[in-house]
Scaffold this active site. Sequence first.
Site, PDB file in Angstrom:
ATOM      1  N   SER A  26      12.283  -4.266   7.180  1.00  0.00           N
ATOM      2  CA  SER A  26      13.163  -3.122   6.903  1.00  0.00           C
ATOM      3  C   SER A  26      13.487  -2.339   8.167  1.00  0.00           C
ATOM      4  CB  SER A  26      12.493  -2.150   5.916  1.00  0.00           C
ATOM      5  OG  SER A  26      12.337  -2.743   4.673  1.00  0.00           O
ATOM      6  N   HIS A  56      18.484  -4.416   4.441  1.00  0.00           N
ATOM      7  CA  HIS A  56      18.283  -5.847   4.699  1.00  0.00           C
ATOM      8  C   HIS A  56      19.622  -6.560   4.545  1.00  0.00           C
ATOM      9  CE1 HIS A  56      13.778  -6.446   4.337  1.00  0.00           C
ATOM     10  NE2 HIS A  56      13.932  -5.179   4.076  1.00  0.00           N
ATOM     11  N   HIS A  78      11.191 -10.163  -1.253  1.00  0.00           N
ATOM     12  CA  HIS A  78       9.932  -9.497  -1.638  1.00  0.00           C
ATOM     13  C   HIS A  78       9.552  -9.880  -3.057  1.00  0.00           C
ATOM     14  CE1 HIS A  78      11.797  -6.873   1.414  1.00  0.00           C
ATOM     15  NE2 HIS A  78      10.571  -6.592   1.779  1.00  0.00           N
ATOM     16  N   TYR A  80       8.316  -7.851  -5.149  1.00  0.00           N
ATOM     17  CA  TYR A  80       8.693  -6.760  -6.057  1.00  0.00           C
ATOM     18  C   TYR A  80      10.145  -6.843  -6.521  1.00  0.00           C
ATOM     19  CZ  TYR A  80      10.648  -4.403  -1.907  1.00  0.00           C
ATOM     20  OH  TYR A  80      11.351  -4.103  -0.777  1.00  0.00           O
ATOM     21  N   GLU A  81      10.939  -7.650  -5.835  1.00  0.00           N
ATOM     22  CA  GLU A  81      12.335  -7.814  -6.284  1.00  0.00           C
ATOM     23  C   GLU A  81      12.418  -8.670  -7.534  1.00  0.00           C
ATOM     24  OE1 GLU A  81      15.327  -8.342  -2.857  1.00  0.00           O
ATOM     25  OE2 GLU A  81      13.407  -8.830  -1.936  1.00  0.00           O
ATOM     26  N   ALA A 108       7.841  -2.998   7.717  1.00  0.00           N
ATOM     27  CA  ALA A 108       7.657  -1.556   7.685  1.00  0.00           C
ATOM     28  C   ALA A 108       6.401  -1.312   6.857  1.00  0.00           C
ATOM     29  CB  ALA A 108       8.857  -0.890   7.027  1.00  0.00           C
ATOM     30  N   MET A 206       4.250  -4.141   1.558  1.00  0.00           N
ATOM     31  CA  MET A 206       4.602  -4.942   0.373  1.00  0.00           C
ATOM     32  C   MET A 206       5.094  -6.336   0.741  1.00  0.00           C
ATOM     33  SD  MET A 206       6.742  -1.908  -1.503  1.00  0.00           S
ATOM     34  CE  MET A 206       6.135  -0.211  -1.508  1.00  0.00           C
ATOM     35  N   SER A 207       4.690  -6.816   1.903  1.00  0.00           N
ATOM     36  CA  SER A 207       5.205  -8.123   2.335  1.00  0.00           C
ATOM     37  C   SER A 207       4.211  -8.819   3.250  1.00  0.00           C
ATOM     38  CB  SER A 207       6.543  -7.913   3.067  1.00  0.00           C
ATOM     39  OG  SER A 207       6.324  -7.257   4.306  1.00  0.00           O
ATOM     40  N   ASN A 230       5.513   5.718   8.091  1.00  0.00           N
ATOM     41  CA  ASN A 230       5.111   6.980   7.466  1.00  0.00           C
ATOM     42  C   ASN A 230       3.600   6.975   7.359  1.00  0.00           C
ATOM     43  OD1 ASN A 230       6.047   4.838   5.305  1.00  0.00           O
ATOM     44  ND2 ASN A 230       4.339   5.975   4.423  1.00  0.00           N
ATOM     45  N   HIS A 242      12.219   5.859   0.799  1.00  0.00           N
ATOM     46  CA  HIS A 242      12.729   4.705   1.540  1.00  0.00           C
ATOM     47  C   HIS A 242      13.583   5.169   2.722  1.00  0.00           C
ATOM     48  CE1 HIS A 242      13.811   0.571   2.264  1.00  0.00           C
ATOM     49  NE2 HIS A 242      15.092   0.803   2.087  1.00  0.00           N
TER      50      HIS A 242
HETATM   51  N1  HPA Z   1       3.354   1.875   1.509  1.00  0.00           N
HETATM   52  C1  HPA Z   1       3.753   0.615   1.257  1.00  0.00           C
HETATM   53  N2  HPA Z   1       4.752   0.045   1.866  1.00  0.00           N
HETATM   54  C2  HPA Z   1       5.417   0.757   2.795  1.00  0.00           C
HETATM   55  C3  HPA Z   1       5.051   2.071   3.098  1.00  0.00           C
HETATM   56  C4  HPA Z   1       3.953   2.673   2.413  1.00  0.00           C
HETATM   57  O1  HPA Z   1       3.566   3.832   2.629  1.00  0.00           O
HETATM   58  N3  HPA Z   1       5.895   2.497   4.070  1.00  0.00           N
HETATM   59  C5  HPA Z   1       6.737   1.469   4.331  1.00  0.00           C
HETATM   60  N4  HPA Z   1       6.444   0.400   3.564  1.00  0.00           N
END
Ligand code: HPA
Length: 267
Positions: A26, A56, A78, A80-81, A108, A206-207, A230, A242
């Site tokens: 990302s 993306h 992903h 989650y998609e 990310a 998440m990847s 973050n 996001h």
């Molecule tokens: N958690 C999970 N996935 C992420 C985060 C997070 O805080 N930031 C960017 N991708």
Amino acid sequence: MLEKTVEYIKQKIGNFKPQIGIVLGSGLGELADEYCQISINYAEIPGFEVSTVKGHKGRLVFAEINGKDVVMMQGRFHYYEGHSIQKVVYPIKVFKKLGVETVILTNAAGGVNASFNPSDLMIITDHINFMGTNPLIGENDDSLGTRFPDMSEVYSVDYVELVKKVGREVGVDLQEGVYMALTGPSYETPAEVQMARILGADAVGMSTVPEATVAVWAGMKVIGISCICNSAAGVSTVGLSHEEVIKAANTAKDKFKTLVKEVIKKL
Ligand code: HPA
């Protein structure tokens, strides 16, 4: 299907022979815009899914970077998609069939380690699969890898050292640590982040873990780089979005590109 996918791609790329495959996470896709020589949209590749995440692009990009033939995924699939975990890792198998020897996985992530700051880059030294599934479940393709692959050095120690050395040379500060993958798409609760920390994670995302698992299984070397976008939930008091993630990736993208280009040169 894999043969069909590879044939389709080969017919588009001619003599191009990528030794390095990069998955751009990302907000980190700019490297592919900068160096695009040939691009193929996922939508037209037999066997590929379509990436649905904002930020993306959804294409394979081929380019020579610092003397090396590279294939880049500008956007990944992903779990989650709603894609099956096998579809998530499918491009990694395609990389292998195209001749890729080293995979650079980027993402990310949220910082679990309280000493990390947004826009830091973290070299991944190891991972925790907390997705509740494994992309190698199912019949094993013995032509690619063994049934019970060793995961004691997913992220090549030599390459972790190389990336750290390159970071020092080009003046890009690097954090290092363990990446834990959860399915998402909801961000973690503060209690889950606390759990991640207790279990030894420095970052959550998440990847990456499914792709790294398959890359190692198929005999490729793996480098993992997280952009800490973050502080994970509860680490700081601000909420997550996001947009915030993309903004932090944007801030980090120049040093990310500097680092990756130089790493490519040294591989
Ligand atoms: N958690 C999970 N996935 C992420 C985060 C997070 O805080 N930031 C960017 N991708």
